[in-house]
Enzyme design. Structure first.
Site, PDB file in Angstrom:
ATOM      1  N   GLN A 313      27.961   6.038   6.342  1.00 40.20           N
ATOM      2  CA  GLN A 313      27.663   7.432   6.649  1.00 40.20           C
ATOM      3  C   GLN A 313      28.128   8.350   5.521  1.00 40.20           C
ATOM      4  O   GLN A 313      27.468   9.335   5.200  1.00 40.20           O
ATOM      5  CB  GLN A 313      28.324   7.828   7.972  1.00 40.20           C
ATOM      6  CG  GLN A 313      28.209   9.305   8.331  1.00 40.20           C
ATOM      7  CD  GLN A 313      26.768   9.752   8.548  1.00 40.20           C
ATOM      8  OE1 GLN A 313      25.918   8.950   8.918  1.00 40.20           O
ATOM      9  NE2 GLN A 313      26.503  11.033   8.310  1.00 40.20           N
ATOM     10  N   GLU A 314      29.250   8.023   4.915  1.00 39.03           N
ATOM     11  CA  GLU A 314      29.788   8.867   3.850  1.00 39.03           C
ATOM     12  C   GLU A 314      29.000   8.752   2.555  1.00 39.03           C
ATOM     13  O   GLU A 314      28.727   9.760   1.900  1.00 39.03           O
ATOM     14  CB  GLU A 314      31.263   8.501   3.604  1.00 39.03           C
ATOM     15  CG  GLU A 314      32.219   8.941   4.701  1.00 39.03           C
ATOM     16  CD  GLU A 314      32.413  10.454   4.725  1.00 39.03           C
ATOM     17  OE1 GLU A 314      31.977  11.130   3.796  1.00 39.03           O
ATOM     18  OE2 GLU A 314      33.003  10.951   5.701  1.00 39.03           O
ATOM     19  N   SER A 315      28.650   7.527   2.149  1.00 39.82           N
ATOM     20  CA  SER A 315      28.111   7.363   0.792  1.00 39.82           C
ATOM     21  C   SER A 315      26.951   6.386   0.667  1.00 39.82           C
ATOM     22  O   SER A 315      26.474   6.152  -0.442  1.00 39.82           O
ATOM     23  CB  SER A 315      29.231   6.868  -0.128  1.00 39.82           C
ATOM     24  OG  SER A 315      29.574   5.520   0.207  1.00 39.82           O
TER      25      SER A 315
END
EC number: 4.2.2.n1
Length: 485
Positions: A313-315
């Site tokens: 989700q972050e990267s």
């Protein structure tokens, strides 16, 4: 359009039987009902089920599934332990119960004409037949769109009965049915071109649609049925009455509603391109970092698949990712957070995974002790995204609105209000883009579900990249129900 179809004339007996059983006084314990007495003497309840995502399977923390959760609670209600056996088909479940080799059948059984030697419980869950089809086909929106298509269904699932009722009005309709497949098999065959469409239940599609983004929902078929349990008719009515009393109690106390919502309540899902992209990255990118996530899991006690879902989700598992606001790396750490966690190089994926995982733990530890799992994890993830201060403000808003500040469902509904002055002015940390952490947590949960699905053994479920049956195998797997022209 075909909205409803003729029902089996014997079905009117079902509600009458249930009404009679409700009105008859419960003397089973006093009269020494044979099956209840037997269960209490041996000190365990013998249940026969099927190994499917909606009934019973081995999860990351042991046995789980909607019906497993119910029968476990029923065994507790009786004050006995629980013994589970599995079999392949609905027919097998009913045969085993009828023969008295199991006390209870709980295996996604549809209420229909009552078989000889069986009693059905009160309805537990609504079962709505749903036509699903391969996304690259022309839309399947009406029954006529099924004519000439390769349609699959599980025999005796109730969904097959909906097709038989439709065939009375569409005699040119034909399909394939089998007792040797489960819902995941049908969806896999659709996605890989072995079938064009299938008839399953709406809640089954909702549970599985994440894992098969190439399958689309078409239209509901016929009237809804009811999921029930089966008990042997040869052993008296005591166990049936106790089952019904138990189900009534769960319904009165909203426990049944909460369980249905927990297992089948997700009404949002990753759009097609996003789900396809994630599956491709699971195959191509995740293997490079899987060992690092597992090492972080050993250090923190958090499931590595949840950490991996957070990282995606972050990267999208890109170690050199950088945002306009200056957060960097695979776990997208801010400079202060990296310093707090002792991370010297945010672009080093191993350091980033280690730092992000420990930071998530530190956030969880700072939440109020009243927050229980899994809500504690969802709130910690929201705080990872929006900050603890804003999460605290959302908890305060939830309480002002009459909700539970320790419930993720109530806090989730309050987070978007941080975008409105009338609400964020009541907190201590001001404006926040509160809708973002809601989407953030939702996506992580979906990625986590997919990773859990992929990691299950091949004996339980088809893997996303497993080979479909060839034409010869398929012909042996399905029986053809031809048109009746």
């Amino acid at each position: 359009m075909y909205k409803s179809f003729a029902r089996d004339p014997r079905w009117w007996r079902i509600p009458l039987i249930i009404l009679v059983l409700t009105l008859v006084p419960d003397l089973s314990w006093k009269s020494g009902d044979p099956l209840l007495k037997k269960i209490r003497t041996r000190d365990f309840l013998q249940v026969i089920t099927r190994n499917t995502p909606t009934t019973y399977y081995q999860g990351r923390q042991g046995p789980t599934g909607f019906e497993f959760e119910l029968v476990r609670r029923f065994a507790d209600h009786l004050g006995v332990s629980l013994a589970i056996d599995t079999t392949e088909s609905i027919d097998d479940v009913l045969t085993i119960v009828r023969q008295g080799d199991a006390d209870l059948g709980a295996a996604a059984l549809p209420m229909g004409p009552i078989p000889s030697g069986i009693h059905y419980s009160r309805p537990i869950l609504e079962l709505q037949p749903l036509v699903v089809y391969r996304r690259d086909l022309p839309p399947v929106r009406d029954p006529e769109d099924l004519i000439g298509r390769k349609v699959g269904v599980i025999r005796h699932s109730g969904a097959s009965q909906a097709l038989r009722e439709l065939q009375r009005q569409l005699p040119e309709l034909g399909w394939r049915e089998s007792t040797g497949v489960e819902v995941a098999d049908l969806l896999h065959m659709i996605e890989n071109g072995e079938l064009d469409a299938a008839v399953i239940y709406a809640h089954q599609f909702k549970l599985n649609r994440l894992f098969y983004p190439g399958v689309e929902d078409g239209f509901t078929l016929g009237e809804s049925l009811s999921l029930v349990w089966a008990v042997p008719a040869s052993e008296g009515l005591g166990l049936l009455r106790e089952v019904n009393r138990f189900l009534d109690k769960l319904r009165r106390e909203n426990i049944l509603h909460d369980l249905v919502d927990r297992y089948f309540g997700h009404d949002d899902y990753l759009e097609y391109v996003g789900a396809r992209l994630f599956i491709r990255h699971v195959q191509k990118r995740l293997p490079q970092y899987e060992s690092a996530f597992k090492e972080a899991a050993r250090r923190t006690g958090i499931d590595w698949k949840l950490l991996a879902a957070l990282g995606y989700q972050e990267s999208h598992w890109k170690p050199r990712a950088t945002s306009p606001t200056g957060v960097r790396g695979l776990m997208m750490l801010t400079q202060p957070t990296a310093k707090q966690m002792g991370i010297k190089n945010r672009l080093d994926p191993l350091q980033s995974i280690d730092g992000g995982s420990r930071y998530l733990v530190s956030v969880k530890e700072r939440l109020q002790p009243e927050i229980r799992e899994p809500d504690r994890t969802w709130m910690a993830l929201a705080a990872y995204n929006v900050g603890l201060g804003h999460l605290y403000d959302a908890q305060k808003i939830a309480e002002i609105r009459g909700g539970d500040p320790y419930s993720w469902a109530d806090v989730r509904d309050s987070l978007p209000l941080l975008q409105k002055r009338e609400w964020y002015s009541k907190g201590n940390y001001g404006y926040a883009r509160g809708g973002e952490p809601v989407i953030y947590v939702r996506n992580i949960r979906r990625y986590y579900e997919i990773l859990n699905y992929v990691s299950r053994s091949q004996q339980q479920f088809y893997q996303l990249n497993q080979r479909s049956p060839n034409a010869q195998e398929e012909s042996q797997l399905f029986d053809i129900v031809p048109p009746v022209l």
